[in-house]
Scaffold this motif. Structure first.
Motif, mmCIF file in Angstrom:
data_model
loop_
_atom_site.group_PDB
_atom_site.id
_atom_site.type_symbol
_atom_site.label_atom_id
_atom_site.label_comp_id
_atom_site.label_asym_id
_atom_site.label_seq_id
_atom_site.Cartn_x
_atom_site.Cartn_y
_atom_site.Cartn_z
ATOM 1 N N GLU A 52 31.131 41.217 37.477
ATOM 2 C CA GLU A 52 32.131 40.451 38.238
ATOM 3 C C GLU A 52 32.189 41.033 39.662
ATOM 4 O O GLU A 52 32.182 42.261 39.826
ATOM 5 C CB GLU A 52 33.500 40.612 37.555
ATOM 6 C CG GLU A 52 34.608 39.806 38.181
ATOM 7 C CD GLU A 52 36.013 40.204 37.706
ATOM 8 O OE1 GLU A 52 36.975 39.611 38.184
ATOM 9 O OE2 GLU A 52 36.135 41.133 36.872
ATOM 10 N N LYS A 112 34.057 40.913 43.618
ATOM 11 C CA LYS A 112 35.125 40.434 44.513
ATOM 12 C C LYS A 112 34.850 41.001 45.907
ATOM 13 O O LYS A 112 34.397 42.147 46.033
ATOM 14 C CB LYS A 112 36.492 40.960 44.055
ATOM 15 C CG LYS A 112 36.978 40.371 42.742
ATOM 16 C CD LYS A 112 38.066 39.332 42.974
ATOM 17 C CE LYS A 112 38.226 38.478 41.745
ATOM 18 N NZ LYS A 112 39.503 38.437 41.149
ATOM 19 N N ASN A 113 35.149 40.215 46.934
ATOM 20 C CA ASN A 113 35.009 40.751 48.294
ATOM 21 C C ASN A 113 36.359 40.791 48.993
ATOM 22 O O ASN A 113 37.189 39.909 48.812
ATOM 23 C CB ASN A 113 34.020 39.912 49.109
ATOM 24 C CG ASN A 113 34.518 38.513 49.384
ATOM 25 O OD1 ASN A 113 34.404 37.637 48.536
ATOM 26 N ND2 ASN A 113 35.093 38.313 50.569
ATOM 27 N N GLN A 169 40.300 49.152 42.915
ATOM 28 C CA GLN A 169 39.159 48.312 42.501
ATOM 29 C C GLN A 169 38.021 49.196 41.978
ATOM 30 O O GLN A 169 37.371 48.854 40.990
ATOM 31 C CB GLN A 169 38.617 47.485 43.683
ATOM 32 C CG GLN A 169 39.548 46.463 44.253
ATOM 33 C CD GLN A 169 39.648 45.175 43.420
ATOM 34 O OE1 GLN A 169 39.610 45.214 42.204
ATOM 35 N NE2 GLN A 169 39.827 44.056 44.085
ATOM 36 N N GLU A 173 42.890 41.092 42.554
ATOM 37 C CA GLU A 173 42.779 40.179 43.702
ATOM 38 C C GLU A 173 42.461 41.007 44.953
ATOM 39 O O GLU A 173 43.097 42.034 45.188
ATOM 40 C CB GLU A 173 44.115 39.437 43.854
ATOM 41 C CG GLU A 173 44.180 38.481 45.017
ATOM 42 C CD GLU A 173 43.027 37.496 45.047
ATOM 43 O OE1 GLU A 173 42.881 36.720 44.094
ATOM 44 O OE2 GLU A 173 42.261 37.522 46.024
ATOM 45 N N ALA A 174 41.481 40.552 45.749
ATOM 46 C CA ALA A 174 41.067 41.341 46.922
ATOM 47 C C ALA A 174 41.543 40.736 48.245
ATOM 48 O O ALA A 174 41.161 41.204 49.312
ATOM 49 C CB ALA A 174 39.558 41.508 46.930
ATOM 50 N N LYS A 175 42.384 39.673 48.139
ATOM 51 C CA LYS A 175 42.882 39.048 49.375
ATOM 52 C C LYS A 175 43.882 39.967 50.070
ATOM 53 O O LYS A 175 44.501 40.820 49.428
ATOM 54 C CB LYS A 175 43.627 37.742 49.033
ATOM 55 C CG LYS A 175 42.710 36.564 48.820
ATOM 56 C CD LYS A 175 43.472 35.257 48.868
ATOM 57 C CE LYS A 175 44.595 35.146 47.877
ATOM 58 N NZ LYS A 175 44.821 33.863 47.264
#
Ligand code: ADP
Length: 384
Positions: A200, A202-203, A291, A303-305
């Motif tokens: 998985e 996420k950025n 993370q 969530e990486a926002k």
């Protein structure tokens, strides 16, 4: 394999500020940790369950350290990779994987990896010695200016020099390296990617890195970067492609150049929490450190926002100050809304040594930048 409410242990090679900030999360989740660092007073010492002093580049030291741990990770890439390969063979999970570190530890290998995989990067040529660079100049096959980079052990600009004249060449250390075209850089960008054991990804948002002209080190991180959506999408797509190519587990910081022609080139990557991701502690739903821990333990990523925009300012040792550290005027910035100082706990300051950072969150990035400049002018890291 669950680490919650268990005696399973994460081993961390390196106990600097990155290690210390990783431990905020293992403390939060009551997960056991063991840290190795060559400095008996390393910043991470107080927050881990077990602290060992030893050389991260020494094969036997690293091998011995890995006894009784379940997952091994790093917070610095200069570690003994042969030892990590051996530890992996014993069935202990090592993240990032030793094969990723073997590429990253050598700047030339990294550049070749990008070329082979057709990821845009500044054109380069290998040189085994300084003598051979001089010969190419004499024969008219190489012209100033160019950038010289040492293959290994460089960090924070120490193994990199812009060469404009023969005099600059005389100042280089005679180590194997390569030369690179001098890129006309419009902005330096970074994308922090996280990839977990299950693949998985996420950025985090693309951030802008502003360098100090004197020291060539990052001074400010602006999150998100002041770029248009198209450039942002392009940067993220290159970063995701790289993350998949490396097939790493954990955080990977991807440093990019936005050129004057709006091209995006990969400069280099770091497979660990990174200075350009410190903003995430206050600005993101999930910090880069959390993370990383989630990723290496096989947990779902967060969530990486960003919750809010802002700026991170590095606090480095003032010039001509060496010795026991003193942070002056830090109380003066603490009344400003959205300002959080971080002090790493290093006992001694040196010119340009990273001693802490300050995060400034604000709904408006322009306001955060103004406050960041004020913070930088106010706080001074000096010796007592
Ligand atoms: P380090 O690993 O020591 O941080 P980098 O390779 O990231 O070294 O280079 C440090 C800085 O030097 C970059 O952030 C950039 O400002 C500058 N630089 C590096 N390569 C180039 C290049 N090809 N053209 C122009 N500037 C460069």
């Amino acid at each position: 394999m669950t680490f919650f409410s268990s005696s399973k242990t994460i081993g961390i090679l390196g106990g600097g500020q990155l290690g210390k900030m990783l431990l905020y999360n293992t403390r939060k989740w009551d997960i056991k940790t063991k840290v190795l660092d060559n400095n008996p007073n390393a910043p991470a010492k107080l927050s881990c369950d077990e602290f060992h002093v030893g050389d991260l580049m020494d094969y036997q030291t690293v091998l011995n350290f890995a006894k009784n741990i379940d997952v091994l990770t790093i917070e610095i890439e200069n570690v003994n990779v042969k030892a990590l390969e051996e530890i992996e063979k014993k069935g202990i999970k090592v993240y990032p994987q030793p094969n990723v570190l073997a590429i990253i530890q050598n700047k030339l290998k990294q550049k070749k990896f990008y070329k082979e995989n057709k990821i845009p990067t500044a054109p380069f040529r290998e040189f085994k010695s300084i003598k051979s660079i001089k010969e190419e100049i004499i024969h008219g096959n190489l012209c100033f200016p160019f950038v010289w980079k040492s293959n290994s052990m460089g960090y924070d600009g120490f193994g990199v020099k812009i060469i404009k004249s023969n005099r600059d060449i005389e100042e280089l250390n005679d180590t194997p390296g390569f030369i690179e075209d001098l890129v006309e850089i419009k902005k330096e960008l970074s994308v922090i990617i996280c990839r977990n054991v299950k693949g998985e990804i996420k950025n985090f948002p693309v951030v802008e890195m502003i360098f100090n002209n004197d020291s060539n080190q990052v001074e400010y991180i602006i999150s998100p970067a002041r770029i248009n959506n198209e450039i942002s999408r392009k940067a993220i797509s290159i970063a995701l492609k790289l993350s998949k190519l490396y097939n790493h587990v954990g955080i990977m910081a991807i440093e990019l150049f936005l050129t004057s022609d709006n091209e995006i080139l990969i400069n280099e990557v770091a497979p660990r929490p990174h200075n350009s991701g410190h903003f995430s502690i206050e600005m993101s739903y999930t910090s880069q450190f959390e993370q990383h821990i989630r990723a290496i333990l096989g947990l779902p990523l967060g969530e990486a926002k960003n919750k809010i925009s802002g700026v991170m300012v590095n606090l480095v040792g003032e010039k001509q100050n060496n010795g026991p550290v003193k942070f002056s005027n830090i109380d003066q910035i603490m009344t400003i809304e959205g300002v959080t100082p971080h002090i790493y706990g290093k006992k001694e300051t040196r010119p340009n040594r990273k001693m802490g950072h300050v995060t400034i969150v604000n709904e408006k990035i322009e306001n955060a930048i103004k406050i960041a400049k004020k913070v930088k002018e106010t706080i001074k890291v000096i010796s007592k």
